[in-house]
Design a protein around this motif. Structure first.
Motif, mmCIF file in Angstrom:
data_model
loop_
_atom_site.group_PDB
_atom_site.id
_atom_site.type_symbol
_atom_site.label_atom_id
_atom_site.label_comp_id
_atom_site.label_asym_id
_atom_site.label_seq_id
_atom_site.Cartn_x
_atom_site.Cartn_y
_atom_site.Cartn_z
ATOM 1 N N GLU A 84 -68.347 40.470 24.230
ATOM 2 C CA GLU A 84 -67.222 41.058 23.499
ATOM 3 C C GLU A 84 -65.900 40.591 24.078
ATOM 4 O OE1 GLU A 84 -67.428 45.253 23.223
ATOM 5 O OE2 GLU A 84 -69.413 45.278 22.290
ATOM 6 N N ASN A 85 -65.866 40.429 25.422
ATOM 7 C CA ASN A 85 -64.664 39.928 26.090
ATOM 8 C C ASN A 85 -64.995 38.577 26.694
ATOM 9 O OD1 ASN A 85 -62.313 39.417 27.394
ATOM 10 N ND2 ASN A 85 -62.434 41.136 28.821
ATOM 11 N N PRO A 86 -64.744 37.494 25.952
ATOM 12 C CA PRO A 86 -65.147 36.173 26.434
ATOM 13 C C PRO A 86 -64.413 35.731 27.700
ATOM 14 C CG PRO A 86 -63.757 35.978 24.495
ATOM 15 C CD PRO A 86 -64.063 37.443 24.657
ATOM 16 N N LYS A 87 -63.280 36.356 28.020
ATOM 17 C CA LYS A 87 -62.523 35.970 29.207
ATOM 18 C C LYS A 87 -62.859 36.834 30.431
ATOM 19 C CE LYS A 87 -58.522 34.110 26.735
ATOM 20 N NZ LYS A 87 -57.051 34.152 26.598
ATOM 21 N N ALA A 88 -63.792 37.739 30.251
ATOM 22 C CA ALA A 88 -64.142 38.630 31.385
ATOM 23 C C ALA A 88 -64.733 37.824 32.536
ATOM 24 C CB ALA A 88 -65.130 39.686 30.903
ATOM 25 N N THR A 89 -64.415 38.265 33.766
ATOM 26 C CA THR A 89 -64.936 37.588 34.958
ATOM 27 C C THR A 89 -66.433 37.830 35.074
ATOM 28 O OG1 THR A 89 -62.828 37.943 36.071
ATOM 29 C CG2 THR A 89 -64.732 37.389 37.464
ATOM 30 N N MET A 90 -67.192 36.759 35.392
ATOM 31 C CA MET A 90 -68.637 36.893 35.563
ATOM 32 C C MET A 90 -69.139 35.804 36.516
ATOM 33 S SD MET A 90 -69.976 35.459 31.870
ATOM 34 C CE MET A 90 -69.049 36.671 30.957
ATOM 35 N N LYS B 241 -65.170 34.099 13.012
ATOM 36 C CA LYS B 241 -65.829 35.054 13.907
ATOM 37 C C LYS B 241 -66.498 34.380 15.094
ATOM 38 C CE LYS B 241 -66.769 38.244 10.104
ATOM 39 N NZ LYS B 241 -67.799 38.837 9.232
ATOM 40 N N LEU B 242 -66.768 33.089 14.970
ATOM 41 C CA LEU B 242 -67.556 32.417 15.988
ATOM 42 C C LEU B 242 -66.746 31.464 16.849
ATOM 43 C CD1 LEU B 242 -70.424 32.056 17.121
ATOM 44 C CD2 LEU B 242 -70.791 30.264 15.425
ATOM 45 N N VAL B 243 -66.045 30.551 16.237
ATOM 46 C CA VAL B 243 -65.397 29.465 16.980
ATOM 47 C C VAL B 243 -64.329 29.958 17.969
ATOM 48 C CG1 VAL B 243 -64.050 27.334 16.786
ATOM 49 C CG2 VAL B 243 -65.916 27.784 15.178
ATOM 50 N N PRO B 244 -63.396 30.837 17.591
ATOM 51 C CA PRO B 244 -62.376 31.275 18.574
ATOM 52 C C PRO B 244 -62.992 31.986 19.788
ATOM 53 C CG PRO B 244 -61.708 31.838 16.345
ATOM 54 C CD PRO B 244 -63.127 31.409 16.263
ATOM 55 N N VAL B 245 -64.004 32.829 19.555
ATOM 56 C CA VAL B 245 -64.650 33.545 20.669
ATOM 57 C C VAL B 245 -65.367 32.556 21.577
ATOM 58 C CG1 VAL B 245 -66.348 35.302 21.298
ATOM 59 C CG2 VAL B 245 -64.911 35.617 19.261
ATOM 60 N N TYR B 246 -66.094 31.636 20.943
ATOM 61 C CA TYR B 246 -66.815 30.655 21.749
ATOM 62 C C TYR B 246 -65.834 29.749 22.518
ATOM 63 C CZ TYR B 246 -69.992 26.896 23.078
ATOM 64 O OH TYR B 246 -70.709 25.961 23.793
ATOM 65 N N ARG B 247 -64.714 29.409 21.896
ATOM 66 C CA ARG B 247 -63.738 28.549 22.563
ATOM 67 C C ARG B 247 -63.185 29.240 23.814
ATOM 68 N NH1 ARG B 247 -61.080 24.255 20.801
ATOM 69 N NH2 ARG B 247 -61.618 24.704 18.625
ATOM 70 N N GLU B 248 -62.873 30.504 23.677
ATOM 71 C CA GLU B 248 -62.347 31.247 24.827
ATOM 72 C C GLU B 248 -63.388 31.307 25.951
ATOM 73 O OE1 GLU B 248 -61.070 35.052 23.512
ATOM 74 O OE2 GLU B 248 -59.157 34.325 22.719
ATOM 75 N N PHE B 249 -64.624 31.583 25.563
ATOM 76 C CA PHE B 249 -65.685 31.648 26.575
ATOM 77 C C PHE B 249 -65.915 30.271 27.207
ATOM 78 C CE2 PHE B 249 -70.159 31.373 27.857
ATOM 79 C CZ PHE B 249 -70.244 32.443 28.721
ATOM 80 N N TYR B 250 -65.930 29.262 26.397
ATOM 81 C CA TYR B 250 -66.156 27.889 26.861
ATOM 82 C C TYR B 250 -65.051 27.471 27.827
ATOM 83 C CZ TYR B 250 -66.637 22.770 26.523
ATOM 84 O OH TYR B 250 -66.774 21.435 26.813
ATOM 85 N N ASP B 251 -63.815 27.669 27.432
ATOM 86 C CA ASP B 251 -62.692 27.247 28.274
ATOM 87 C C ASP B 251 -62.634 28.049 29.582
ATOM 88 O OD1 ASP B 251 -61.965 25.419 26.368
ATOM 89 O OD2 ASP B 251 -60.418 26.699 25.445
#
Length: 638
Positions: free
Chosen positions: A521-527, A571-581
């Protein structure tokens, strides 16, 4: 003094007393007046014979070679008019004389002259009709009437009896053509002859000639229009292609027949026999009844034929339209009791065509409901039943005015024939709407119900929703681009567009939900790197599986296709881009990136853009992406 005594006084004896008393003014005056009253018919017939005999004998075809080969009306129109005038006066004189002294030798002599004159006029009547077949064609007659009306309106200060046919044509001047002038002259000549012959007691001879010649013209016109007498058996044996050509020919023929052939003959008949309503109706009926009945009988045969290809509906509607549009003219031209059979035949054809249209529409509805094809359409595309049905309905909508008449007393459809679920607030039809709108909305409802059943044959539920979205979108698109939009209305269209979007949303949720769920849900969350690797693996697997399933999907409507792709991509590309980057760098070495990151955000977008064209590739996106990533790695080390 008694009348008998006066006649004895005048015609038997001249007594001395009468002579001796001649000096009495009053007695002389009375005697002279009485003698003139009594001898007036005889003196009138004397004068009529004296003035008419030379001209009648001159044009006796049995005693004169010149008269036998020459036409009076073409040789000298003024002499022809004088001929008519003298014969008319002679007839009146004979009538007066017959009431006074039917045994008079002068009456016998006048009768002999009258017979010669009638033979002459009979010959002239025949020649004018025969030689003016081209000038008296229906179109020229109709135009001539219009020109005549225009001319008379401009010379209204003159009495009709004071204007000769020649003067009338000359008065028209340049306003009418040479052919129309010839038609006008011929019509007036025929009228003059007809009135003279009828008033002289020779109506039968005149009518016989007219009927023979003019009926041959009408019959020839019907033949040239390729209208032939056919039986139901002959019609049923014909191939549809042949029958279709005959129907097309009839549609053109009925226009020509009504606008020129029958109206022209009605005008001519009314003009020539204006002196007698009974005669003109009798003539027109005998001349036109057979051809008109044949013309209007053909649609009834077509309505009864057993052949019923889809095209027949529209040919039958065209025929119904043709008769309906011509109905005012039919009632006007065939208005008398003697031509009621023609009106009756035309009306019967309308009724039979109407019954045929209703029957075919019921068959069409039954065909939709009975369609038992169970094989799903590849890729969830538009079903052939949808395409055929909507093409049929959009064409029907072009006949909405005619269908309104046909459906007027046809009971509305009943709801229980369809599942109750189809009568919610979005799909129910308004029973107070125009009957055509109700009937067509019902047929679409029947189609949608059938499509709902066909959607259940898909094993993949997401594909069944895409199938419903595709087909409903096709239905809405056909409605929007045809007369159906005016019959069903914007509210109907809006409701069904919303339903199509609901179907596509369900497809998206079921077909791509696992892919959406694979990302946090939060693609930029620290993990931790291990968590990032696991998410990348889940995304790879989910995207690969979804792409493999959806690769063969079809969305034929460009607007719907772009809407679905854009919705998925947003719904897919922006979230995936944030997670990817954010988490690509946590994977460490390039080797780890290649192992765990199989798609760049750009590649995800590219793969999505290739969807819904019905691709036939059987491989998964993994093999394609591996080759792409291998190429990327080589480029980096290059």
């Amino acid at each position: 003094m008694p009348r008998k005594g006066m006649k004895s006084l005048c015609f038997h004896s001249k007594t001395p007393s009468s002579l001796t008393n001649s000096s009495s003014p009053s007695r002389t005056s009375d005697s002279t007046t009485t003698r003139r009253l009594i001898t007036f018919p005889e003196s009138m017939i004397d004068y009529s014979i004296k003035t008419a005999e030379p001209l009648i004998l001159k044009w006796n075809p049995e005693t004169s070679t010149y008269a036998k080969v020459t036409s009076l009306f073409y040789e000298s129109k003024s002499e022809a008019m004088l001929f008519i005038k003298l014969v008319t006066h002679l007839q009146k004189s004979m009538h007066s004389m017959a009431s006074e002294n039917p045994a008079s030798e002068k009456l016998v002599r006048a009768q002999h002259l009258m017979q010669i004159a009638m033979k002459r006029l009979q010959k002239e009547f025949y020649q004018i009709l025969s030689m003016n077949r081209a000038h008296l064609d229906p179109e020229s007659v109709s135009t001539s009437r219009s020109s005549r009306a225009s001319t008379r309106s401009s010379t209204s200060s003159y009495d009709d009896d004071g204007i000769s046919p020649v003067d009338e044509v000359r008065a028209a001047g340049d306003s009418i053509s040479e052919v129309e002038q010839a038609a006008t002259v011929a019509m007036d000549d025929l009228r003059s002859i007809a009135e003279c012959m009828i008033s002289s007691g020779y109506a039968i001879e005149c009518i016989k000639i007219y009927k023979i010649i003019r009926k041959s013209i009408i019959d020839e016109g019907i033949y040239r229009l390729n209208i032939e007498k056919l039986s139901s058996a002959q019609i049923n044996k014909m191939d549809w292609e042949v029958l279709d050509l005959k129907i097309k020919n009839w549609l053109e023929a009925v226009k020509i027949a009504m606008r020129t052939l029958f109206i022209g003959e009605r005008i001519l008949c009314d003009h020539v026999f204006a002196v007698s309503d009974a005669i003109r109706e009798s003539c027109f009926t005998e001349i036109s009844k057979e051809g008109a009945t044949l013309l209007f009988g053909f649609p009834e045969l077509i309505a009864k034929t057993k052949k019923s290809p889809p095209e027949k509906m529209f040919r039958v509607l065209d025929m119904y339209t043709a008769i309906s549009e011509q109905w005012p003219e039919i009632e006007t031209i065939f208005s008398s009791d003697t031509t009621s059979a023609v009106r009756s035949q035309a009306f019967t054809s309308l009724v039979r065509l109407s019954e045929s249209i209703r029957s075919m529409l019921s068959d069409f509805e039954s065909t939709i409901q009975k369609d038992n094809s169970k094989s799903p359409v590849n890729g969830g595309g538009v079903h052939s039943l949808t395409i055929v049905s909507m093409n049929y309905l959009t064409l029907l909508a072009d006949y909405s005015n005619i269908l309104g008449d046909i459906f007027l007393d046809w009971p509305p459809p009943t709801k229980p024939t369809l599942p109750e679920s189809f009568f919610d607030s979005q799909n129910s039809y308004d029973s107070s709407a125009p009957v055509v709108s109700v009937r067509l909305a019902w047929l679409i409802l029947v189609l949608l119900c059938k499509l709902d059943g066909k959607a259940k044959h898909y094993k993949d539920v997401s594909l069944s929703y895409l199938f419903l979205a595709n087909n409903l979108q096709h239905v809405v698109a056909k409605v929007r681009t045809s007369n159906l939009q005016y019959l069903l209305g914007e509210e109907w269209i809006a409701k069904h567009e919303a339903k199509a979007k609901q179907f596509s949303a369900n497809y998206e949720r079921l077909g791509w939900g696992q892919v959406f769920a694979s990302l946090p849900e939060n693609p930029k969350a620290t993990m931790l790197p291990a968590e990032a690797k696991m998410i990348f693996k889940k995304f790879n697997s989910a995207f690969d599986e979804a792409y493999r399933k959806q690769r063969s999907c079809v969305v034929s409507d460009p607007k719907l296709r772009d809407e679905i792709k854009l919705s998925i991509a947003r719904k897919l590309v922006p979230v995936y881009r944030e997670f990817y980057d954010t988490h690509k760098v946590t994977l460490g070495a390039e080797r780890n990136i290649v192992l765990f990151v199989k798609f760049t955000p750009e590649e995800v977008g590219n793969y999505l853009s290739d969807l819904f064209y019905g691709g036939t590739s059987s491989g998964s996106v993994s093999s394609t992406s591996s080759a792409s990533l291998s190429h990327r790695r080589q480029s980096r080390h290059g």
